[in-house]
Design an enzyme around this catalytic site. Structure first.
Site, PDB file in Angstrom:
ATOM      1  N   ASP A  68      15.387   8.319   6.692  1.00  8.17           N
ATOM      2  CA  ASP A  68      14.147   8.301   5.904  1.00  8.17           C
ATOM      3  C   ASP A  68      14.422   7.987   4.438  1.00  8.17           C
ATOM      4  O   ASP A  68      13.546   7.456   3.750  1.00  8.17           O
ATOM      5  CB  ASP A  68      13.460   9.669   5.966  1.00  8.17           C
ATOM      6  CG  ASP A  68      12.630   9.835   7.218  1.00  8.17           C
ATOM      7  OD1 ASP A  68      12.322   8.807   7.861  1.00  8.17           O
ATOM      8  OD2 ASP A  68      12.295  10.977   7.568  1.00  8.17           O
TER       9      ASP A  68
ATOM     10  N   GLU B 104      -2.403 -35.784  28.521  1.00  3.57           N
ATOM     11  CA  GLU B 104      -3.273 -34.755  27.966  1.00  3.57           C
ATOM     12  C   GLU B 104      -4.587 -35.332  27.432  1.00  3.57           C
ATOM     13  O   GLU B 104      -5.394 -34.587  26.873  1.00  3.57           O
ATOM     14  CB  GLU B 104      -2.538 -33.994  26.852  1.00  3.57           C
ATOM     15  CG  GLU B 104      -1.375 -33.154  27.399  1.00  3.57           C
ATOM     16  CD  GLU B 104      -0.712 -32.254  26.353  1.00  3.57           C
ATOM     17  OE1 GLU B 104      -1.052 -32.406  25.155  1.00  3.57           O
ATOM     18  OE2 GLU B 104       0.117 -31.434  26.743  1.00  3.57           O
TER      19      GLU B 104
ATOM     20  N   HIS C  74      -2.766 -39.430  19.508  1.00  6.46           N
ATOM     21  CA  HIS C  74      -1.387 -38.921  19.503  1.00  6.46           C
ATOM     22  C   HIS C  74      -0.450 -40.011  20.038  1.00  6.46           C
ATOM     23  O   HIS C  74       0.595 -40.298  19.440  1.00  6.46           O
ATOM     24  CB  HIS C  74      -1.259 -37.676  20.392  1.00  6.46           C
ATOM     25  CG  HIS C  74      -1.766 -36.408  19.774  1.00  6.46           C
ATOM     26  ND1 HIS C  74      -3.099 -36.200  19.514  1.00  6.46           N
ATOM     27  CD2 HIS C  74      -1.125 -35.280  19.364  1.00  6.46           C
ATOM     28  CE1 HIS C  74      -3.245 -34.980  18.974  1.00  6.46           C
ATOM     29  NE2 HIS C  74      -2.063 -34.413  18.874  1.00  6.46           N
TER      30      HIS C  74
ATOM     31  N   TYR D  92       0.846  -1.189   0.000  1.00 13.95           N
ATOM     32  CA  TYR D  92       0.000   0.000   0.000  1.00 13.95           C
ATOM     33  C   TYR D  92       0.882   1.240   0.000  1.00 13.95           C
ATOM     34  O   TYR D  92       1.719   1.407   0.883  1.00 13.95           O
ATOM     35  CB  TYR D  92      -0.912   0.025   1.238  1.00 13.95           C
ATOM     36  CG  TYR D  92      -1.964   1.092   1.093  1.00 13.95           C
ATOM     37  CD1 TYR D  92      -3.235   0.781   0.624  1.00 13.95           C
ATOM     38  CD2 TYR D  92      -1.667   2.423   1.361  1.00 13.95           C
ATOM     39  CE1 TYR D  92      -4.187   1.760   0.442  1.00 13.95           C
ATOM     40  CE2 TYR D  92      -2.627   3.410   1.167  1.00 13.95           C
ATOM     41  CZ  TYR D  92      -3.881   3.081   0.715  1.00 13.95           C
ATOM     42  OH  TYR D  92      -4.817   4.053   0.515  1.00 13.95           O
TER      43      TYR D  92
ATOM     44  N   HIS E  52       5.089  16.069   9.308  1.00 12.98           N
ATOM     45  CA  HIS E  52       4.387  14.970   8.636  1.00 12.98           C
ATOM     46  C   HIS E  52       2.881  15.091   8.756  1.00 12.98           C
ATOM     47  O   HIS E  52       2.147  14.937   7.788  1.00 12.98           O
ATOM     48  CB  HIS E  52       4.804  13.621   9.239  1.00 12.98           C
ATOM     49  CG  HIS E  52       5.924  12.968   8.511  1.00 12.98           C
ATOM     50  ND1 HIS E  52       5.839  12.575   7.206  1.00 12.98           N
ATOM     51  CD2 HIS E  52       7.177  12.645   8.914  1.00 12.98           C
ATOM     52  CE1 HIS E  52       6.993  12.030   6.818  1.00 12.98           C
ATOM     53  NE2 HIS E  52       7.821  12.066   7.834  1.00 12.98           N
TER      54      HIS E  52
ATOM     55  N   GLU F   1       9.583   5.790  17.680  1.00 14.71           N
ATOM     56  CA  GLU F   1       9.887   5.290  16.339  1.00 14.71           C
ATOM     57  C   GLU F   1      11.336   5.649  15.980  1.00 14.71           C
ATOM     58  O   GLU F   1      12.098   4.792  15.544  1.00 14.71           O
ATOM     59  CB  GLU F   1       8.905   5.942  15.356  1.00 14.71           C
ATOM     60  CG  GLU F   1       9.057   5.487  13.925  1.00 14.71           C
ATOM     61  CD  GLU F   1       8.191   6.319  12.980  1.00 14.71           C
ATOM     62  OE1 GLU F   1       7.725   7.408  13.364  1.00 14.71           O
ATOM     63  OE2 GLU F   1       8.007   5.876  11.829  1.00 14.71           O
ATOM     64  N   HIS F   2      11.698   6.925  16.169  1.00 18.57           N
ATOM     65  CA  HIS F   2      13.053   7.401  15.865  1.00 18.57           C
ATOM     66  C   HIS F   2      13.674   7.991  17.121  1.00 18.57           C
ATOM     67  O   HIS F   2      13.049   8.809  17.791  1.00 18.57           O
ATOM     68  CB  HIS F   2      13.022   8.521  14.823  1.00 18.57           C
ATOM     69  CG  HIS F   2      12.317   8.164  13.552  1.00 18.57           C
ATOM     70  ND1 HIS F   2      11.063   8.641  13.237  1.00 18.57           N
ATOM     71  CD2 HIS F   2      12.698   7.379  12.511  1.00 18.57           C
ATOM     72  CE1 HIS F   2      10.696   8.168  12.044  1.00 18.57           C
ATOM     73  NE2 HIS F   2      11.664   7.395  11.585  1.00 18.57           N
TER      74      HIS F   2
ATOM     75  N   ASN G 242      -3.685   5.655   6.008  1.00 20.76           N
ATOM     76  CA  ASN G 242      -4.424   6.377   7.055  1.00 20.76           C
ATOM     77  C   ASN G 242      -5.104   5.386   8.001  1.00 20.76           C
ATOM     78  O   ASN G 242      -4.878   4.171   7.923  1.00 20.76           O
ATOM     79  CB  ASN G 242      -5.429   7.346   6.419  1.00 20.76           C
ATOM     80  CG  ASN G 242      -6.475   6.616   5.579  1.00 20.76           C
ATOM     81  OD1 ASN G 242      -6.698   5.413   5.742  1.00 20.76           O
ATOM     82  ND2 ASN G 242      -7.110   7.330   4.669  1.00 20.76           N
TER      83      ASN G 242
ATOM     84  N   GLN H  43     -10.811  -0.328   0.697  1.00 17.71           N
ATOM     85  CA  GLN H  43     -11.235  -1.155  -0.440  1.00 17.71           C
ATOM     86  C   GLN H  43     -10.028  -1.739  -1.177  1.00 17.71           C
ATOM     87  O   GLN H  43     -10.094  -2.865  -1.692  1.00 17.71           O
ATOM     88  CB  GLN H  43     -12.151  -0.363  -1.388  1.00 17.71           C
ATOM     89  CG  GLN H  43     -11.532   0.860  -2.051  1.00 17.71           C
ATOM     90  CD  GLN H  43     -11.664   2.128  -1.209  1.00 17.71           C
ATOM     91  OE1 GLN H  43     -11.874   2.062   0.002  1.00 17.71           O
ATOM     92  NE2 GLN H  43     -11.507   3.278  -1.845  1.00 17.71           N
TER      93      GLN H  43
ATOM     94  N   GLN I  82       9.831  15.645  11.890  1.00 14.00           N
ATOM     95  CA  GLN I  82       8.706  14.732  12.105  1.00 14.00           C
ATOM     96  C   GLN I  82       7.405  15.488  12.316  1.00 14.00           C
ATOM     97  O   GLN I  82       6.341  15.050  11.879  1.00 14.00           O
ATOM     98  CB  GLN I  82       8.974  13.786  13.276  1.00 14.00           C
ATOM     99  CG  GLN I  82      10.142  12.846  13.028  1.00 14.00           C
ATOM    100  CD  GLN I  82      10.069  12.158  11.671  1.00 14.00           C
ATOM    101  OE1 GLN I  82       9.170  11.391  11.399  1.00 14.00           O
ATOM    102  NE2 GLN I  82      11.022  12.468  10.783  1.00 14.00           N
TER     103      GLN I  82
ATOM    104  N   SER J 132       3.948   9.604  12.800  1.00  8.26           N
ATOM    105  CA  SER J 132       5.390   9.534  13.032  1.00  8.26           C
ATOM    106  C   SER J 132       5.826  10.223  14.332  1.00  8.26           C
ATOM    107  O   SER J 132       5.107  11.045  14.877  1.00  8.26           O
ATOM    108  CB  SER J 132       6.106  10.181  11.844  1.00  8.26           C
ATOM    109  OG  SER J 132       7.465   9.840  11.847  1.00  8.26           O
TER     110      SER J 132
END
Lengths: 430, 430
Positions: A361, A415, A420, A130, A262, A327-328, A214, A191, A259, A237
């Site tokens: 990045d 068990e 088994h 994506y 963003h 994240e960073h 998103n 979709q 950041q 971010s």
């Protein structure tokens, strides 16, 4: 401006915890909408895809324009600035080199009981990528998502990217070509995720879906998890800078804003033991914001979600870093390696005063798809492993099953699983 | 009895695809119920936990009996058969040895541009383990879930297991003790998953939740994914046996029934090039079913979900195996290594006539928590990696950022992210 916290304050611990646990995503529950989209896609296939694309992207999808042709990609590439393409090639080569080092090894051995053991890694057959479209179209993300898949050996890579009013970013298409993407489709949103997971018209289902999007895209990935694999559920971010006050405050301000620009939900945090330096950084942020083309976004992120945290000593930093699990993480200090050894939870760590997050990045080589929203406590950045899976291998001959079998049969009995036990005992002599 | 398919039939391809894609789980949508449970747990905490435990487990939970004490665990262990405990210890040692070999390596290097690169693996702080309780209480699953976490170095391991009417399986508690589990709670279902993810009363939140459970537990794990990490969404067990007809049909029948006896939704499949052998296996299945204590379950799984597939040649097997992507694959043939090299999608592969799947369930060493329902197309069995995460490392000095910076800044410009570009350019001289 950003929230200011001081570890000396009695209220610090509570204020810090509240800051860390704040939900920056707004907490809108998009799950019902996404469930409806996925159900409609499963029932309606490519017709549902046309309806949603008209509705959300203002674009009249047909069987003819659903897939971007090789000619269209070549034509788009021809319109790109040659130096931009050169920069893309430079980035792609570095990303490829780094990811090739992460290809995992197979292992086979025979143990002291004569049991043949090991494991083998293989790649998935097909991966879906994506890529966000429209204003926030990032060719670098196309490289960062596709190259690990290609390095893993994936045979079929299908990219979906929304085309608002039919428009696509030429550099995104050029990046797709460079990364070796096999199919590009002009669709986006929940979709598009459903189309990749279940198939729709000419789009065949894939095995894994990766890439940022998103909140609807993230929720769609969560809902199709189990039908396909997914990388992770990405959020806005973040950057956390730990600084001793000896780096140019303009540099640190630029890093924080890189950041913040963003998304209004992004987060920038500075931890420093130098309050005067913090003031200078804040002043530099204000100045840089004043002439930023993305001022509105960056200012919202800085004012609503960001913080400057003053500590008495940088020895306090590792515990705070691990709670934020950014994240960073930039370590703009004299001895970043020492601090590196004390922190545990971060998606990527940038060492020293000369390593801005933006280097990672684009061109450093490691993946820029990284865990957000404290997910670095348990998750890793995207890698070849997201496109591979490990098969365990177990081999026994008559002697080996004779040694292992009795314990296995006993546990199966305990068990309450007699078949088994039987499948082992029929292979034991006497 | 099981469905019979023959690859020579004109209808084979369609019938095989329908068989592969059949939803054995019944497709009940439990997501709404689970959303409600999780919301109630977030609002009500330990009080909601008490209500649900009374309702679903018929057990009056209190602050005093929520956690199983060390004394209770020792007392339960004392009631266990000594040979059962010895078998558990034998299994635990082998599982530990295998998983220790899967600890990933850290890498650091400086590349030809002077950039310091690499990655580092660290474990999560706390892991939660779901162990089914009541009739389907499996001490082996406790070992298979907990030992990889301990090998990864996880400091805090919290297990939840439902206690129907307060009852717990002593061997499960003994396994928890052996595996080094730190906390055991008498709770189960979606509410227990919510308690691990968000915390409830004395139960502190964890970072990762692993372990098998029913459809509600699986859906709860999916819904809390993103708040915590999860291993995968597990479904009913499966076995696929590929046989050349030279293994004792009684052995193969026992192997097929060893998975069929798990659950009415389980699936057993035989692929063979020998129709007479298939008849013998089917006859042996019938015989073994007739005196099985778990006949009702195994017969349902065998009749409703299972198949015998006759192929003209075992050369046809790899393509069929990869479409089924089974949890367990037995290669009961003369040259299993040759066949191993031709198949790609399976959770675990058992080599030769003397390696029944049940050996892998208990004592071989590899994990028995494996991808089901075709997830082996993209997913791996549980391992130390489920309890670890990788942090990327990027270090630049002045010379390195000078070499990489211009391309990064150009790409940032192309993406319309000026603060990204600025954070690089401020570090470039001249």
């Amino acid at each position: 401006m950003a929230q200011r916290l001081n570890s000396k304050d009695a209220s610090f611990s509570a204020a810090f915890d509240a800051f860390v646990l704040k939900d920056r995503d707004g907490g809108a529950d998009v799950s019902a909408v996404v469930r409806e989209v996925i159900a409609a896609m499963r029932a309606g296939g490519v017709d549902a895809l046309k309806d949603y694309t008209q509705k959300f992207d203002g674009f009249a999808l047909t069987e003819n324009n659903l897939r971007v042709t090789a000619e269209e990609i070549d034509a788009a590439e021809a319109t790109c600035d040659k130096d931009d393409l050169k920069a893309l090639d430079f980035a792609a080569a570095r990303i490829r080199t780094y990811h090739e080092k992460q290809i995992p090894s197979d292992v086979r051995y025979t143990d002291d009981q004569g049991v043949s053991l090991g494991w083998r890694w293989t790649c998935v057959d097909a991966a879906g990528l994506y890529a966000p479209g429209g204003r926030a179209a990032y060719p670098s993300s196309v490289l960062m998502n596709a190259i690990p898949a290609k390095v893993a050996g994936v045979n079929r890579l299908a990219m979906v990217t929304p085309a608002p009013k039919g428009e696509m970013n030429p550099l995104v298409l050029a990046a797709a070509k460079r990364a070796g993407i096999d199919e590009v489709y002009r669709i986006g949103g929940a979709q598009a995720v459903a189309a990749l997971a279940y198939g729709a018209g000419p789009i065949k289902p894939v095995d894994v879906i990766v890439g940022p999007g998103n909140a609807y895209v993230a929720e769609a990935k969560r809902q199709v998890f189990g039908i396909v694999g997914i990388d992770s559920v990405a959020g806005p971010s973040e950057i956390l800078v730990v600084s001793d006050g000896k780096t140019d405050p303009n540099w640190i301000a630029a890093d924080l804003l890189s950041q913040a620009e963003h998304d209004p939900s992004s987060q920038s945090v500075l931890i420093t033991d130098n309050a005067a330096f913090a003031d200078k950084v804040e002043e530099a942020v204000r100045e840089q914001l004043s002439d930023s083309p993305r001022r509105e976004i960056a200012e919202a992120a800085w004012s609503n979600n960001s913080a400057i945290i003053i500590v008495s000593s940088l020895d306090e930093a590792p515990a705070l870093v691990d709670k934020i699990a950014p994240e960073h993480l930039e370590l703009a200090v004299d001895d970043p390696e020492a601090l590196l050894n004390k922190v545990r939870h971060a998606g990527a760590i940038f060492l020293g005063r000369h390593a801005p997050e933006a280097i990672g990045d684009y061109v450093a080589g490691p993946d820029h798809v990284l865990p957000t929203a404290r997910a670095a406590r348990y998750a890793s950045g995207l890698s070849v492993l997201d496109f591979m899976k490990r098969t365990s291998i177990i081999g026994c001959d008559e002697a080996a099953v004779a040694k292992l079998g009795p314990a296995a049969a006993r546990l199966a009995d305990a068990e309450g699983l007699p078949a088994h036990a039987k499948s082992v005992r029929v292979r034991l002599k006497g």
